[in-house]
Design an enzyme around this catalytic site. Sequence first.
Site, mmCIF file in Angstrom:
data_model
loop_
_atom_site.group_PDB
_atom_site.id
_atom_site.type_symbol
_atom_site.label_atom_id
_atom_site.label_comp_id
_atom_site.label_asym_id
_atom_site.label_seq_id
_atom_site.Cartn_x
_atom_site.Cartn_y
_atom_site.Cartn_z
ATOM 1 N N SER A 238 -6.386 -5.717 -4.012
ATOM 2 C CA SER A 238 -7.594 -6.172 -3.331
ATOM 3 C C SER A 238 -8.796 -6.107 -4.263
ATOM 4 O O SER A 238 -8.770 -5.434 -5.309
ATOM 5 C CB SER A 238 -7.860 -5.319 -2.093
ATOM 6 N N ASP B 228 0.842 -1.191 0.000
ATOM 7 C CA ASP B 228 0.000 0.000 0.000
ATOM 8 C C ASP B 228 0.881 1.245 0.000
ATOM 9 O O ASP B 228 2.033 1.203 0.423
ATOM 10 C CB ASP B 228 -0.911 -0.005 1.241
ATOM 11 N N ASN C 267 -9.836 -2.640 -5.071
ATOM 12 C CA ASN C 267 -8.974 -1.781 -5.885
ATOM 13 C C ASN C 267 -9.485 -1.562 -7.304
ATOM 14 O O ASN C 267 -8.958 -0.700 -8.024
ATOM 15 C CB ASN C 267 -7.553 -2.356 -5.942
#
Length: 222
Positions: free
Chosen positions: A83, A38, A86
Amino acid sequence: TRKIPKKFQASPQSTGDLELQRPPRSSPQCKHVGFILDGNARWARRRNLPIQSGHFKGAERAISILKTCHKQSIPYVTLYIFSAENWSRSPREVSDIMSIVQLYIRKFYREAKEECIRVRLLGDVHGLPDSVRCALEKLRDDSSEWCKNNNSMMIKMNQNTNNNIEEYQRTVCLAINYGARQDMLRACQALLAKQQQSDDASKPSEITLKDIENHLSTAEIP
């Protein structure tokens, strides 16, 4: 503010790689470490760089992390790459991420083969672009085969010793198009489908947490 223990701090002479000290022999062996990839976009914005540059830097750091964990003899490492949430990012950024993933998967393939690293996929790979899905599935399937052959060789080498074959195994889990809720949903759907095909189906009240756990993509991972 809680102070970070010195042994987990990056060395001032570090070139950017993680440099964790090996724990004392009396410490329990760490079996699994997970990293959420991230902040790549924020890293790029702070440096007035294209967001794509941030994702390239994140991919390079991920490879560095895997090498560090391998040196520390950590048997399981999970990289949370992309994810299920996303997909809400801009189409351009998603496309860039997928291209970078495919590029670094191919780069990692040779290293994984040389080091006999098994690769597991977490998440719904069928929702990925075909080229990315095929690269991931090839890495997973081939790694399973070369690790199986290597384990057979290790067993023969160590059949007269007390060495544990698990000491030689390294597994990298790639979580892509992954979400915990989606994983639980797929597990319940798989369990329901299995029950419908069985002549000895359990009652809903008889289904246990262990049944669901066994159908998660993380099953059998410590």
